[in-house]
Design an enzyme around this catalytic site. Structure first.
Site, PDB file in Angstrom:
ATOM      1  N   ARG A 167       0.830  -1.210   0.000  1.00 47.66           N
ATOM      2  CA  ARG A 167       0.000   0.000   0.000  1.00 47.66           C
ATOM      3  C   ARG A 167       0.862   1.258   0.000  1.00 47.66           C
ATOM      4  O   ARG A 167       1.864   1.339   0.676  1.00 47.66           O
ATOM      5  CB  ARG A 167      -0.905   0.001   1.228  1.00 47.66           C
ATOM      6  CG  ARG A 167      -1.680   1.315   1.374  1.00 47.66           C
ATOM      7  CD  ARG A 167      -2.894   1.161   2.197  1.00 47.66           C
ATOM      8  NE  ARG A 167      -2.601   0.904   3.589  1.00 47.66           N
ATOM      9  CZ  ARG A 167      -3.553   0.646   4.494  1.00 47.66           C
ATOM     10  NH1 ARG A 167      -4.819   0.610   4.124  1.00 47.66           N
ATOM     11  NH2 ARG A 167      -3.228   0.408   5.745  1.00 47.66           N
ATOM     12  N   ARG A 221       2.521   4.212   4.611  1.00 43.61           N
ATOM     13  CA  ARG A 221       2.011   4.695   5.907  1.00 43.61           C
ATOM     14  C   ARG A 221       2.955   4.246   7.009  1.00 43.61           C
ATOM     15  O   ARG A 221       3.420   3.113   6.990  1.00 43.61           O
ATOM     16  CB  ARG A 221       0.613   4.103   6.155  1.00 43.61           C
ATOM     17  CG  ARG A 221      -0.501   5.044   5.765  1.00 43.61           C
ATOM     18  CD  ARG A 221      -1.850   4.414   5.812  1.00 43.61           C
ATOM     19  NE  ARG A 221      -2.194   3.764   7.073  1.00 43.61           N
ATOM     20  CZ  ARG A 221      -3.399   3.280   7.349  1.00 43.61           C
ATOM     21  NH1 ARG A 221      -4.372   3.388   6.457  1.00 43.61           N
ATOM     22  NH2 ARG A 221      -3.658   2.709   8.497  1.00 43.61           N
TER      23      ARG A 221
HETATM   24  P1  AMP Z   1      -7.225   2.859   9.545  1.00 43.52           P
HETATM   25  O1  AMP Z   1      -6.840   3.918   8.578  1.00 43.52           O
HETATM   26  O2  AMP Z   1      -8.705   2.618   9.617  1.00 43.52           O
HETATM   27  O3  AMP Z   1      -6.445   1.577   9.331  1.00 43.52           O
HETATM   28  O4  AMP Z   1      -6.816   3.397  11.007  1.00 43.52           O
HETATM   29  C1  AMP Z   1      -5.462   3.667  11.319  1.00 43.52           C
HETATM   30  C2  AMP Z   1      -5.300   3.779  12.817  1.00 43.52           C
HETATM   31  O5  AMP Z   1      -6.086   4.866  13.327  1.00 43.52           O
HETATM   32  C3  AMP Z   1      -5.745   2.560  13.616  1.00 43.52           C
HETATM   33  O6  AMP Z   1      -4.747   1.542  13.680  1.00 43.52           O
HETATM   34  C4  AMP Z   1      -6.017   3.186  14.992  1.00 43.52           C
HETATM   35  O7  AMP Z   1      -4.806   3.447  15.694  1.00 43.52           O
HETATM   36  C5  AMP Z   1      -6.634   4.533  14.604  1.00 43.52           C
HETATM   37  N1  AMP Z   1      -8.101   4.456  14.468  1.00 43.52           N
HETATM   38  C6  AMP Z   1      -8.849   4.585  13.335  1.00 43.52           C
HETATM   39  N2  AMP Z   1     -10.159   4.457  13.605  1.00 43.52           N
HETATM   40  C7  AMP Z   1     -10.250   4.218  14.925  1.00 43.52           C
HETATM   41  C8  AMP Z   1     -11.323   3.964  15.817  1.00 43.52           C
HETATM   42  N3  AMP Z   1     -12.599   3.916  15.404  1.00 43.52           N
HETATM   43  N4  AMP Z   1     -11.031   3.767  17.127  1.00 43.52           N
HETATM   44  C9  AMP Z   1      -9.777   3.814  17.583  1.00 43.52           C
HETATM   45  N5  AMP Z   1      -8.708   4.027  16.803  1.00 43.52           N
HETATM   46  C10 AMP Z   1      -8.935   4.225  15.490  1.00 43.52           C
END
Ligand code: AMP
Length: 220
Positions: A129, A162
């Protein structure tokens, strides 16, 4: 206010699928991961609080998350309050906070969609990614390559990995998903009957078409 929740492990394609389904179905795509990354980049108070959790692959505290989501939803005028939630809720507590908030705000859950893919597919997707440093658009070195190598098709920004897509953080994110988010499936399956399971190990277009069909939104 209408809400669709998209669930799936890291690497299941939530972000990419959500963006396309939201466009096809006339929903606003709300990604909590994108919102947190923007807050980190802008060095806001939320961003500073969230950054260490994100880098470890842990969940940011629930109270922060419901505030972010509620603020983003109420910022839209009533006629545009149709949201596809990508990455929220992530555990049972967040699902409870969302339910309570929706009840107060007069919103309803229309569907919960789970993207499913085997672990080797998830890991290959996360390893390849790339995201645009400027606008956050997502690519994959093999599956979704940009037109010009290393450059975003939308804004020309540089494509980077990322910081939480490294091996150690990825394995923690997958463990957190199995431990916390998977429990939501029982809740939404049993308590609401709204859950639809969609195979996302296929080419992106097929997954998007199936979900758009389930939501009666026609072709993406
Ligand atoms: P993502 O882009 O959805 O993979 O999210 C990246 C990171 O953001 C996750 O690994 C968490 O650390 C944080 N994060 C995103 N959404 C949430 C959520 N609903 N609750 C808690 N942490 C979140």
């Amino acid at each position: 206010m209408d809400i669709i929740i998209l669930l799936g492990a890291p690497g299941s394609g939530k972000g990419t699928v959500s963006a396309r389904v939201a466009e096809a179905c006339g929903y606003r795509h709300l990604s909590t991961g994108d919102q947190l990354r923007q807050a980190v980049a802008a060095r806001t108070a939320v961003g500073r609080e969230a950054q260490p959790y994100i880098l470890r692959g842990d969940l940011v505290p629930d109270a922060v998350m419901i505030r972010i989501v509620a603020e983003a939803m109420t910022a839209e005028p009533p006629e545009r309050q149709r949201f596809l939630l990508d990455g929220f809720p992530r555990n049972i507590e967040q699902a409870g906070l969302l339910d309570a908030w929706l009840q107060e705000a007069g919103g309803r859950l229309v569907a919960v969609i789970l993207l499913e893919a085997p672990e080797d597919v998830l890991i290959a997707r996360l390893a390849g990614r790339r995201i645009c440093r400027r606008c956050g658009a997502t690519y994959h070195v093999v599956n979704i390559p940009p037109q010009r190598e290393g450059k975003c098709d939308h804004c020309g920004g540089a494509l980077v990995q990322r910081p939480d897509d490294n091996e150690a953080t990825v394995s923690n994110r997958l463990a957190v998903y199995r431990r916390q988010t998977a429990a939501l499936l029982r809740r939404y399956g049993r308590d609401t009957g709204l859950l639809r399971v969609v195979d996302s190990a296929r080419p992106l277009g097929e997954t998007v078409a199936e979900i758009s069909g389930l939501m009666n939104c026609g072709a993406p």
